[in-house]
Design an enzyme around this catalytic site. Structure first.
Site, PDB file in Angstrom:
ATOM      1  N   CYS A 125     -21.544 -42.303 -41.947  1.00  0.00           N
ATOM      2  CA  CYS A 125     -20.276 -41.607 -42.203  1.00  0.00           C
ATOM      3  C   CYS A 125     -19.505 -41.503 -40.900  1.00  0.00           C
ATOM      4  O   CYS A 125     -20.005 -40.953 -39.906  1.00  0.00           O
ATOM      5  CB  CYS A 125     -20.540 -40.215 -42.788  1.00  0.00           C
ATOM      6  SG  CYS A 125     -19.021 -39.254 -43.054  1.00  0.00           S
ATOM      7  N   CYS A 128     -18.648 -37.296 -39.930  1.00  0.00           N
ATOM      8  CA  CYS A 128     -19.693 -36.439 -39.341  1.00  0.00           C
ATOM      9  C   CYS A 128     -20.662 -37.232 -38.479  1.00  0.00           C
ATOM     10  O   CYS A 128     -21.526 -36.651 -37.811  1.00  0.00           O
ATOM     11  CB  CYS A 128     -20.450 -35.698 -40.433  1.00  0.00           C
ATOM     12  SG  CYS A 128     -21.339 -36.792 -41.577  1.00  0.00           S
ATOM     13  N   CYS A 287      57.274  -6.368 -44.898  1.00  0.00           N
ATOM     14  CA  CYS A 287      56.000  -6.919 -44.420  1.00  0.00           C
ATOM     15  C   CYS A 287      55.049  -7.282 -45.555  1.00  0.00           C
ATOM     16  O   CYS A 287      53.990  -7.856 -45.319  1.00  0.00           O
ATOM     17  CB  CYS A 287      55.310  -5.934 -43.471  1.00  0.00           C
ATOM     18  SG  CYS A 287      54.720  -4.425 -44.277  1.00  0.00           S
ATOM     19  N   CYS A 297      59.258  12.118 -53.461  1.00  0.00           N
ATOM     20  CA  CYS A 297      60.388  11.508 -54.161  1.00  0.00           C
ATOM     21  C   CYS A 297      60.219   9.989 -54.205  1.00  0.00           C
ATOM     22  O   CYS A 297      59.221   9.447 -53.752  1.00  0.00           O
ATOM     23  CB  CYS A 297      61.698  11.876 -53.485  1.00  0.00           C
ATOM     24  SG  CYS A 297      61.847  11.197 -51.816  1.00  0.00           S
TER      25      CYS A 297
END
Length: 531
Positions: A125, A128, A287, A297
């Site tokens: 292997c 490992c 504006c 008023c």
């Protein structure tokens, strides 16, 4: 006005209701017949039916290409579960298409195909570095083999990191590991991790699939909706009752494109503020700032120093009494043409125009769904229970279908004002020369919109007064003829409006937009997929 049978007739400019009633009367029974059943294109998938849904697609690919299940899954995930994508790539050849998706066939690897015939043989292997009997060594389709312990740890680490497709351990090997091997090895040592891996495989059908999306209901109903291939721009109704756009996952909004609907929802968050400003303020004539009057008023002075009359909004001098302003009179109405315009207030007024109609038609839908709907169902029940009437008279399905057309038409009308608000605002970028064709297309759209409003109101009035259980037979037949005619008319007008939006108006825009197809009965209903 006479018609020459040209484009005006095609788009419904001229429509003879008398002719329509004759047509409806002649084909009344055909119109009243339920539509033929068709195979469902939309499916509702639950946790229980998810494996069945996934297996259908896997089996199709496995049989079509003669490959294993894990290879079919890898190919489908690579193409986001689009069968069309697989068919389109077949022109490369089967081998290359599979190789591009990281799939290596076992038949192409002599070592993997031959298998381990002598389990007592020893193999080294390379992970490992132990010498391992061949009986505890696993070889993948790609031909690479390692000991079972190393494979198990490799699978564990991959699943722990959230991977649902695990590649071979060999450096630069693109092949995916057989999921049966993963389950078997993990199940021996890490059974919980094996269950987690199985869950990942199932969830990949939802997460990596462009044709499947979760129902956006709140609270969530736990269903995912699967649509047909290429059905991105569609609207579907979940079995939980929610209708939504499959593309943007918002509530159903056709004939309004997703982009415009998103803009509108953002705009509506400030809608109440706009309505309050329009109702409670006036603009300074110098504006143009909004001024609120909370007493005193009718002479008001802006922070910029300009004095104005609160009654008419006109500029004045400062000299005044409680009852009059020096040199100013506004009891006569004067046209405002040629005067300097308050563009911000005009924009707010324009928004209010479209918003009011959007809301009024939307409210009409809600009222006639919640109140008129149950009333009609009760009338139909009483009619069908009257055994003295002939069977053809007792059939009240036409009333329910006309009501369904009415509800859909209210929604179409409501959302059409959202579309119109942005389409004709100048905010959307037009194609070169698009402005020239906009005026004609706008006239066509607004004419269709007006006709639809008129016929929807007539259908609403007819259904509200159609107490069929208390009518004599001749009046029931007459009401049926009128309802079928009006239902067909609003269906035709809705279809023409959709066509105008998609073919005449959206084609003028720089940004590509499309809308879901018109459905006379509303979004298609998704059917529950049986486990």
């Amino acid at each position: 006005m006479a018609s020459d049978g040209g484009d005006d007739e095609e788009y419904g400019y001229f429509y003879d209701d008398d002719d329509a009633e004759e047509d409806a009367a002649a084909g009344l029974e055909q119109a009243a017949a339920p539509p033929p059943e068709r195979r469902a294109d939309y499916w509702a998938i639950t946790q229980e039916s998810l494996p069945t849904a996934q297996k259908q697609d896997l089996s199709t690919v496995m049989n079509f290409l003669n490959i294993k299940q894990h290879q079919a899954r890898a190919l489908l995930i690579h193409h986001r579960w689009k069968m069309d994508g697989i068919y389109d790539h077949l022109d490369k050849g089967r081998e290359r298409m599979l190789r591009d998706a990281g799939i290596v066939l076992q038949e192409n690897n002599i070592m993997a195909a031959s298998g381990s015939t002598k389990p007592w043989r020893i193999m080294h292997c390379n992970v490992c570095f132990d010498d391992i009997p061949m009986g505890v060594v696993l070889t993948m389709d790609c031909g690479h083999c390692f000991c079972n312990d190393c494979w198990t740890q490799h699978f564990y680490a991959a699943v722990e990191s959230g991977k649902k497709q695990i590649r071979c351990m060999e450096v630069k090997c693109p092949a995916f590991c057989d999921e049966d091997h993963v389950r078997r090895l993990l199940g021996r040592k890490y059974p919980e991790m094996a269950k987690r891996f199985n869950r990942f495989l199932l969830e990949s059908y939802l997460e990596d699939n462009d044709s499947v999306k979760w129902c956006p209901s709140t609270p969530n109903c736990g269903r995912a909706i699967r649509v047909g291939t290429g059905e991105r721009y569609c609207e579907v109704e979940c079995p939980c009752g929610l209708s939504f756009c499959f593309n943007c996952m918002a509530h159903a909004h056709s004939p309004c494109p997703c982009t415009i609907w998103e803009k509108w929802n953002s705009k509506c968050t400030e809608g109440e503020n706009i309505k309050w400003i329009l109702a409670n303020t006036k603009s300074c004539p110098k504006c143009f700032k909004a001024i609120e009057k909370n007493g005193g008023c009718n002479l008001v002075r802006c922070t910029c120093g300009q004095c104005m009359c609160w009654l008419c909004g006109g500029g004045t001098g400062l000299d005044h009494t409680w009852t009059s302003i020096a040199g100013h009179s506004c009891n006569r109405y004067e046209e405002t043409r040629g005067k300097k315009a308050d563009t911000s207030r005009e924009q707010m007024q324009r928004y209010k125009h479209y918003y009011d109609r959007f809301k009024i038609h939307g409210d009409s839908y809600g009222v006639e769904k919640q109140k008129l709907g149950p009333t009609l169902l009760e009338r139909v029940r009483l009619l069908e229970a009257d055994l003295k009437c002939p069977l053809t008279i007792r059939d009240g399905d036409w009333l329910i279908r006309a009501h369904r057309r009415l509800l859909v038409s209210w929604q179409v009308l409501s959302r059409s004002y959202v579309f119109a608000y942005y389409m004709f605002s100048g905010e959307l970028r037009m194609q070169l020369g698009g402005r020239a064709g906009l005026a004609m297309a706008r006239n066509l759209f607004e004419d269709q919109q007006e006709q639809l409003e008129q016929h929807v109101e007539r259908l609403s009035e007819l259904l509200a007064g159609a107490d069929v259980a208390a009518m004599p037979e001749p009046e029931i037949v007459e009401a049926k003829q009128k309802a079928v005619t009006l239902a067909k008319t609003v269906e035709r007008l809705c279809g023409e409006m959709y066509k105008c939006i998609q073919d005449e108006l959206l084609t003028l825009l720089v940004e590509p937009m499309t809308i879901a197809a018109y459905r006379p009965d509303g979004p298609d209903k998704a059917e529950e997929l049986t486990p």
